[in-house]
Every structure is written in C-alpha cells, then in structure tokens.
Design a protein around this motif. Structure first.
Motif, mmCIF file in Angstrom:
data_model
loop_
_atom_site.group_PDB
_atom_site.id
_atom_site.type_symbol
_atom_site.label_atom_id
_atom_site.label_comp_id
_atom_site.label_asym_id
_atom_site.label_seq_id
_atom_site.Cartn_x
_atom_site.Cartn_y
_atom_site.Cartn_z
ATOM 1 N N LYS A 37 -15.136 36.014 -31.434
ATOM 2 C CA LYS A 37 -15.247 36.134 -29.977
ATOM 3 C C LYS A 37 -13.912 35.874 -29.282
ATOM 4 C CE LYS A 37 -20.162 35.371 -29.496
ATOM 5 N NZ LYS A 37 -21.240 34.617 -28.882
ATOM 6 N N PRO A 38 -13.159 34.821 -29.658
ATOM 7 C CA PRO A 38 -11.851 34.618 -29.018
ATOM 8 C C PRO A 38 -10.869 35.749 -29.311
ATOM 9 C CG PRO A 38 -12.577 32.588 -30.071
ATOM 10 C CD PRO A 38 -13.520 33.673 -30.504
ATOM 11 N N GLU A 39 -10.873 36.273 -30.537
ATOM 12 C CA GLU A 39 -9.988 37.391 -30.881
ATOM 13 C C GLU A 39 -10.344 38.631 -30.068
ATOM 14 O OE1 GLU A 39 -9.000 36.395 -35.572
ATOM 15 O OE2 GLU A 39 -10.801 37.525 -35.072
ATOM 16 N N LEU A 40 -11.630 38.888 -29.930
ATOM 17 C CA LEU A 40 -12.081 40.041 -29.163
ATOM 18 C C LEU A 40 -11.665 39.910 -27.699
ATOM 19 C CD1 LEU A 40 -13.658 42.689 -28.948
ATOM 20 C CD2 LEU A 40 -15.730 41.319 -28.637
ATOM 21 N N ALA A 41 -11.873 38.730 -27.128
ATOM 22 C CA ALA A 41 -11.504 38.506 -25.729
ATOM 23 C C ALA A 41 -10.000 38.702 -25.521
ATOM 24 C CB ALA A 41 -11.934 37.109 -25.287
ATOM 25 N N LYS A 94 -13.562 49.880 -29.947
ATOM 26 C CA LYS A 94 -12.231 50.210 -30.488
ATOM 27 C C LYS A 94 -11.610 49.003 -31.180
ATOM 28 C CE LYS A 94 -10.576 54.013 -27.714
ATOM 29 N NZ LYS A 94 -9.354 54.645 -27.314
ATOM 30 N N VAL A 95 -11.671 47.855 -30.514
ATOM 31 C CA VAL A 95 -11.112 46.634 -31.100
ATOM 32 C C VAL A 95 -11.833 46.312 -32.400
ATOM 33 C CG1 VAL A 95 -10.868 44.139 -30.787
ATOM 34 C CG2 VAL A 95 -10.310 45.686 -28.909
ATOM 35 N N PHE A 130 -5.495 42.138 -23.680
ATOM 36 C CA PHE A 130 -4.244 42.813 -23.985
ATOM 37 C C PHE A 130 -4.340 44.314 -23.735
ATOM 38 C CE2 PHE A 130 -1.615 45.107 -27.107
ATOM 39 C CZ PHE A 130 -0.358 44.699 -26.674
ATOM 40 N N THR A 131 -5.431 44.933 -24.169
ATOM 41 C CA THR A 131 -5.560 46.385 -24.064
ATOM 42 C C THR A 131 -5.952 46.847 -22.665
ATOM 43 O OG1 THR A 131 -7.838 46.290 -24.880
ATOM 44 C CG2 THR A 131 -6.082 46.712 -26.501
#
Length: 82
Positions: A49-53, A34-35, A58-59
């Motif tokens: 990778k940091p954005e995904l984590a 989804k992300v 958050f979600t």
C-alpha cells in the motif's frame, strides 16, 4: 559505482522504456493497474500500500513533453531496486 552506472546506462533506459510499453502496462485502464503491472513484471509481486501510494503520487505529475516520461522512470526505478 554500479548504481550510478545503471542510472545513466542507455541500455537500462531502453529496457525501462520497453517495460513501460509492455502490453500488461499499456492496456491497464487505471494508474493503479499500471503500477501493479509494473511491479509484477519487474519484481514478481504486487506493490505494498505505501509503495502504491508513492508510485501514484509520482506518476500523477506526468509531463507529456518529457522525453523520458514518468512511466519509464518508474520502470527504471523498479529495475534498479531488483
């Protein structure tokens, strides 16, 4: 002023909701998918990778009673950073 306007704009809120409901996002089987779908739609790239984590963290705390859930909030954030 522009950032504040966009954060509170009913138009942007509706667009974020629509983005979060797009089939690419809605049919994703995992939060990671989804992300990734949201990033591809909003920014035309995959998340780092940091954005995904950060997005997964958050979600993870979605409140089903919320009128503006975490997926539209993430979509709005991505729209505002583009």
């Amino acid at each position: 002023q522009q950032a504040l306007f966009l954060m509170n704009s009913p138009f942007v809120t509706e667009q974020a909701k629509a983005l979060a409901l797009r089939s690419e996002v809605a049919t994703a089987k995992t939060p990671t998918e989804k992300v990734t779908a949201l990033y591809r739609l909003a920014l035309s790239r995959n998340p780092t990778k940091p954005e995904l984590a950060l997005a997964l963290e958050f979600t993870a705390e979605d409140d089903p009673k919320s009128t503006f859930g975490v997926w539209p909030q993430l979509a709005q954030t991505l729209l505002l950073c583009n």
